[in-house]
Scaffold this motif. Structure first.
Motif, PDB file in Angstrom:
ATOM      1  N   ILE A  26      35.410  37.722  74.556  1.00 31.23           N
ATOM      2  CA  ILE A  26      34.166  38.490  74.480  1.00 31.23           C
ATOM      3  C   ILE A  26      34.501  39.924  74.113  1.00 31.23           C
ATOM      4  O   ILE A  26      35.470  40.499  74.612  1.00 31.23           O
ATOM      5  N   GLY A  27      33.686  40.496  73.235  1.00 32.32           N
ATOM      6  CA  GLY A  27      33.826  41.902  72.877  1.00 32.32           C
ATOM      7  C   GLY A  27      32.487  42.600  73.018  1.00 32.32           C
ATOM      8  O   GLY A  27      31.486  41.988  73.388  1.00 32.32           O
ATOM      9  N   TYR A  28      32.456  43.881  72.716  1.00 34.58           N
ATOM     10  CA  TYR A  28      31.227  44.667  72.774  1.00 34.58           C
ATOM     11  C   TYR A  28      30.916  45.252  71.414  1.00 34.58           C
ATOM     12  O   TYR A  28      31.823  45.665  70.685  1.00 34.58           O
ATOM     13  N   LYS A  29      29.628  45.270  71.061  1.00 40.10           N
ATOM     14  CA  LYS A  29      29.140  45.940  69.858  1.00 40.10           C
ATOM     15  C   LYS A  29      28.000  46.841  70.279  1.00 40.10           C
ATOM     16  O   LYS A  29      27.271  46.541  71.224  1.00 40.10           O
ATOM     17  N   PHE A  30      27.836  47.917  69.531  1.00 41.40           N
ATOM     18  CA  PHE A  30      26.700  48.795  69.757  1.00 41.40           C
ATOM     19  C   PHE A  30      25.715  48.579  68.632  1.00 41.40           C
ATOM     20  O   PHE A  30      26.058  48.686  67.460  1.00 41.40           O
ATOM     21  N   GLU A  31      24.457  48.254  68.991  1.00 40.71           N
ATOM     22  CA  GLU A  31      23.415  48.026  67.997  1.00 40.71           C
ATOM     23  C   GLU A  31      22.353  49.102  68.136  1.00 40.71           C
ATOM     24  O   GLU A  31      22.033  49.537  69.239  1.00 40.71           O
ATOM     25  N   GLU A  32      21.802  49.502  66.998  1.00 38.16           N
ATOM     26  CA  GLU A  32      20.718  50.475  67.007  1.00 38.16           C
ATOM     27  C   GLU A  32      19.410  49.751  67.314  1.00 38.16           C
ATOM     28  O   GLU A  32      19.076  48.760  66.672  1.00 38.16           O
ATOM     29  N   SER A  33      18.698  50.249  68.312  1.00 34.49           N
ATOM     30  CA  SER A  33      17.428  49.639  68.702  1.00 34.49           C
ATOM     31  C   SER A  33      16.444  50.754  69.030  1.00 34.49           C
ATOM     32  O   SER A  33      16.551  51.399  70.064  1.00 34.49           O
ATOM     33  N   GLY A  34      15.493  50.961  68.127  1.00 37.59           N
ATOM     34  CA  GLY A  34      14.485  51.998  68.356  1.00 37.59           C
ATOM     35  C   GLY A  34      15.058  53.398  68.428  1.00 37.59           C
ATOM     36  O   GLY A  34      14.601  54.208  69.232  1.00 37.59           O
ATOM     37  N   GLY A  35      16.081  53.677  67.643  1.00 42.13           N
ATOM     38  CA  GLY A  35      16.649  55.014  67.614  1.00 42.13           C
ATOM     39  C   GLY A  35      17.746  55.248  68.620  1.00 42.13           C
ATOM     40  O   GLY A  35      18.391  56.290  68.612  1.00 42.13           O
TER      41      GLY A  35
END
Length: 108
Positions: A83-92
């Motif tokens: 398992i890894g982590y990603k950062f996603e843009e959600s509503g700014g």
């Protein structure tokens, strides 16, 4: 002890080392300080109990014993994966999400 645990309660995992190798189950409890997980129906141990107010008859009971966190692996589409982590843009704003490293798909 490394307290970075990428697993959560309720995740399906597969045991990759020890006497229960290859068996799967759902995580019931995570102890981050000791680096242990309790998996439903795995690593069962017997406990001899005397009769008491809660258990009038006493006898032999079976319960799950903890496994070391390094001995279990997250199951994604019935295959063990890291398992890894990603950062996603959600509503700014940026939201941290877990993803399966084998497929790149977002878990939650």
């Amino acid at each position: 002890m490394n307290n970075k645990v990428k697993l959560k309660r309720g995740d399906m995992v597969q045991v990759i080392a020890g006497k229960e190798v290859g068996r799967t189950g759902r995580i019931l409890l995570i102890n981050r300080e000791k680096g242990k997980v309790v998996v439903e129906g795995l690593n069962m141990q017997t406990k001899h109990q005397k009769p008491n107010r809660a258990n009038q008859s006493g006898g032999i009971t079976r319960r799950e014993a903890p496994l070391h966190i390094s001995n279990v692996m997250y199951l994604h589409k019935d295959k063990p994966t890291r398992i890894g982590y990603k950062f996603e843009e959600s509503g700014g704003e940026s939201v941290k999400k877990r993803y399966a490293k084998s497929t790149g798909e977002i878990i939650d």
